[in-house]
Design an enzyme around this catalytic site. Structure first.
Site, mmCIF file in Angstrom:
data_model
loop_
_atom_site.group_PDB
_atom_site.id
_atom_site.type_symbol
_atom_site.label_atom_id
_atom_site.label_comp_id
_atom_site.label_asym_id
_atom_site.label_seq_id
_atom_site.Cartn_x
_atom_site.Cartn_y
_atom_site.Cartn_z
ATOM 1 N N HIS A 1 -2.825 -0.215 -2.706
ATOM 2 C CA HIS A 1 -4.038 0.474 -2.266
ATOM 3 C C HIS A 1 -5.086 0.436 -3.389
ATOM 4 O O HIS A 1 -4.770 0.619 -4.558
ATOM 5 C CB HIS A 1 -3.669 1.928 -1.955
ATOM 6 C CG HIS A 1 -4.710 2.686 -1.217
ATOM 7 N ND1 HIS A 1 -4.816 2.646 0.164
ATOM 8 C CD2 HIS A 1 -5.678 3.528 -1.646
ATOM 9 C CE1 HIS A 1 -5.809 3.431 0.540
ATOM 10 N NE2 HIS A 1 -6.352 3.980 -0.527
ATOM 11 N N ASP B 1 0.836 -1.206 0.000
ATOM 12 C CA ASP B 1 0.000 0.000 0.000
ATOM 13 C C ASP B 1 0.870 1.256 0.000
ATOM 14 O O ASP B 1 1.628 1.504 0.937
ATOM 15 C CB ASP B 1 -0.904 -0.011 1.233
ATOM 16 C CG ASP B 1 -2.058 0.970 1.133
ATOM 17 O OD1 ASP B 1 -1.850 2.075 0.597
ATOM 18 O OD2 ASP B 1 -3.166 0.639 1.603
#
Length: 233
Positions: free
Chosen positions: A202, A171
């Site tokens: 993400h 992420d």
């Protein structure tokens, strides 16, 4: 059936905001609040509501950016719209957002005859799902790639109902040191489950677009469905 629900704010005023609502064709098992990303209640969020309705839940997505401008819909794959979304994120009052989610919980609970209400959120919505678990009487919550939870771990003692968090291993907005802090702060919590997805970034469970990673999204969504089936029945 797809429509919009008017929700009255807390505080005794006359203000209200809209929430996209998708009703199942049979009496709902429970209600699920779908909490938006920084892109507003866009097509992807509305589709997620429709998917929950197809599984027998009343699904409702409140327009949390309504104080900035009602009806914001942005596409994360368009660079200019991505930048606009970051501006809205910075302008958004998360405390007011939680109060609007609480108002949505109240309305959704009435719509299912006093039954259970869950929440599932993405990105900013994942953070708000955590805050909702700690600050409201929601029956179950799920957060996908929640941002900035390291600053909220001190609230974990207030989580009284089941919470699950999906963590993207790569992420770009939640570095690995923050992920480690999340595990350190939450792994021992009896009401919290953390799932890790190595190698994905993400937004991997976005409904559509460049961010979606099909295998990881399907795995995460299957876990969410089982989590709600267990905790909202």
């Amino acid at each position: 059936m797809k429509s919009y629900t008017e929700i009255n704010t807390f505080g005794g005023g006359a203000e209200e905001f809209l929430a996209y609502t998708s009703q199942p064709t049979t009496p709902p098992k429970a209600a699920i609040i779908v909490i938006q990303e920084i892109f507003g209640v866009n097509e992807g969020i509305r589709i997620k509501c429709d998917q929950w309705a197809a599984k027998g839940y009343l699904a409702i997505a409140p327009d949390l950016f309504w104080r900035i401008r009602p009806g914001i819909e942005l596409d994360p794959d368009v660079p200019e719209q991505m930048q606009e979304a970051f501006g809205h994120y910075n302008a958004f009052d998360q405390e007011q957002g939680i109060r609007d989610i609480e108002a949505t919980i109240r309305e959704a609970r009435k719509m299912v005859g006093g039954g259970k209400v869950g929440a599932v959120g993405y990105c900013l919505g994942g953070r708000l799902a955590y805050m909702t678990a700690a600050r409201t009487d929601i029956n179950a919550s799920v957060g996908y790639y929640a941002v900035g939870l390291d600053g909220l771990l001190g609230e974990s003692h207030a989580i009284a109902h089941p919470l699950a968090l999906h963590i993207a291993g790569n992420d770009g907005f939640v570095p690995k040191d923050i992920q480690a802090k999340m595990h350190e702060g939450l792994d021992g919590h009896p009401k919290v489950t953390l799932w890790d997805y190595p190698g994905v970034d993400h937004g991997f469970a976005a409904t559509m677009g460049n961010r979606r990673v099909e295998d990881a999204a399907m795995l995460a969504d299957g876990r969410t469905e089982a989590f709600f089936a267990q905790n909202l029945s």
